[in-house]
Enzyme design. Structure first.
Site: not given
Length: 466
Positions: A271, A301, A347, A356, A402
């Site tokens: 993105s 994504h 990742h 995060r 996520d």
């Protein structure tokens, strides 16, 4: 690099990234974001020139053929100033880690999570804004939030079966109708001034995203008439209110945290890179960000948090709530032996637990420590890395962002998983827009990398032994 040139570069950087507190102490009135940016641009232009003089002809690393076929993984090919992703430390926004921004950025009255308005200011200027500056930015965005009537009509005419991300992209593209940059370009604006209408478009873009997201949510999932934007409230409150959750103060706090930590993640993800690439053709921020959204909508994504939630719920249905560690471990092994991945773990860049993830875990420990799904997430966090290491399935066996976000949204009742990527998109606009503004300020050229055919690659290496 000569000592004089090195000193010039260092002085330029100090000028660009001086802290706003120091600046405010010498100014009778705190500058607006646009005013402060205008002050910073000349020094950064000189900084870029000096950097290119000093390092422009130096090699930045070899390119492997495998990188060409492997999606350019790890290939150094972009300049992205807002954030840098370190494999060991995680993301840093203008040099600040997530714990540091949680501490430093202004909060809403009575709140404890950073306001995303503050992060946008940081991404653009390298400075931590004052409470007054953030409050002014909140008011500015609220004043810009209204959608053109024809965009509202476009969304209202979309069938509810059209995916929310398709509707999101459609609406953002349509905002190009009123682009300040597109109009200024047609009128022959000087290249040195490109950044100003780009700034205005970016501010309009970010300001209108909650109104778009709220309208999509109500049209697809039902709900009452959309409330008006509250000019006295912050960005996250208005987003929560448009979704119908402003009566849950902890959800509003979650939105502040969510939008902040998802706002930027270096420039190489799909993105971010798409927005930079399309923007390099001098497409206005609306067109560039619509392209970003289309990339974010891809399953590889933006859909990972949905996959995590589905996997967790499937696990609960199989082994029940409050299952033993042994039962969870067995289920993880079953997943792996079936040839599937454990969603939310691993990742492309990180080699440690995603900061995060940790920020969301701390939020959960504070606000929902007894939720059964969060307990399962915590259990998985303690079990999965060792299983993945034992199985040899991942270079990085640690959880990413996520692995947690869907559980938090579900806890507060936002369980419409098809909408999750829209929230991600609202946040990602901060990073894409801030880089677009700087690209126009610095005169970044159109992107045009060189490509090769497989035949050409074989020809290049035909007579080489190594």
């Amino acid at each position: 690099m000569s000592s004089a040139l090195r000193a010039a570069v260092q002085q330029s950087r100090r000028s660009v990234f001086a802290r706003s507190a120091r600046y405010a102490s010498t100014s009778a009135k705190a500058p607006t974001l646009k005013e402060r940016l205008a002050e910073l641009i000349p020094a950064e232009i000189e900084n870029v020139k000096a950097t290119r003089v000093a390092h422009g002809k130096k090699s930045f690393g070899p390119v492997l053929v495998d990188q060409l076929y492997g999606g350019m993984r790890g290939l150094p090919a972009l300049v992205w100033d807002g954030s840098v992703l370190d494999p060991e430390e995680g993301i840093r926004f203008r040099g600040k880690s997530i714990p540091e921004i949680q501490e430093a950025l202004p909060k809403a009255p009575g709140g404890s999570e950073p306001l995303p308005e503050g992060l946008f200011w940081l991404l653009l200027t390298g400075e931590v804004p004052t409470q007054e500056q953030v409050a002014a930015l909140s008011k500015d965005w609220a004043a810009r939030a209204a959608l053109p009537a024809f965009v509202e009509e476009i969304l209202d005419r979309c069938p509810p079966t059209l995916h929310p991300m398709s509707q999101f992209s459609l609406a953002v593209t349509a905002l190009n109708h009123d682009s300040a940059f597109a109009k200024a370009y047609q009128e022959g604006i000087s290249k040195k001034e490109y950044w100003q209408p780009t700034f205005e478009d970016s501010m309009d873009l970010i300001a209108k995203l909650p109104s778009i997201a709220g309208r999509i949510f109500r049209n697809v999932y039902g709900g009452d008439k959309l409330p008006a934007i509250d000019l006295e409230k912050d960005y996250s409150y208005n987003l929560a209110n448009l979704l119908g959750y402003a009566d849950k103060p902890d959800f509003v706090e979650l939105m502040r945290l969510y939008l902040t930590i998802h706002a930027d993640h270096e420039g190489g993800n799909v993105s971010a890179h798409t927005g930079k690439l399309v923007g390099s053709a001098l497409s206005d921020p609306f067109l560039a960000f619509a392209a970003s959204l289309n990339g974010l909508a891809g399953p590889l994504h933006g859909l990972a948090n949905q996959e995590v939630l589905l996997w967790l719920r499937k696990m609960q249905s199989k082994i029940g709530e409050n299952a033993t560690d042994e039962a969870v471990r067995d289920y993880v092994w079953t997943t792996l032996k079936a040839g599937q991945v454990v969603p939310g773990y691993g990742h492309a860049v990180l080699r440690k637990t995603d900061p995060r993830y940790m920020a969301q875990r701390e939020f959960a420990l504070k606000h929902l420590p007894n939720d059964s799904l969060f307990k399962l997430v915590a259990q998985v966090y303690n079990i999965v890395p060792n299983v993945l290491l034992e199985a040899g399935k991942a270079k990085n066996p640690w959880p990413n962002v996520d692995a947690h976000s869907g559980v938090l949204l579900t806890y507060y009742g936002l369980d419409q998983m098809g909408f999750y990527t829209v929230l991600f998109g609202v946040s990602r606009a901060f990073g894409v827009a801030s880089q677009l503004i700087w690209d126009r300020a610095l005169g970044a050229p159109i992107e045009r990398p060189k490509s090769y055919s497989t035949e050409a690659i074989n020809e290049i290496f035909k007579d080489k032994t190594a």
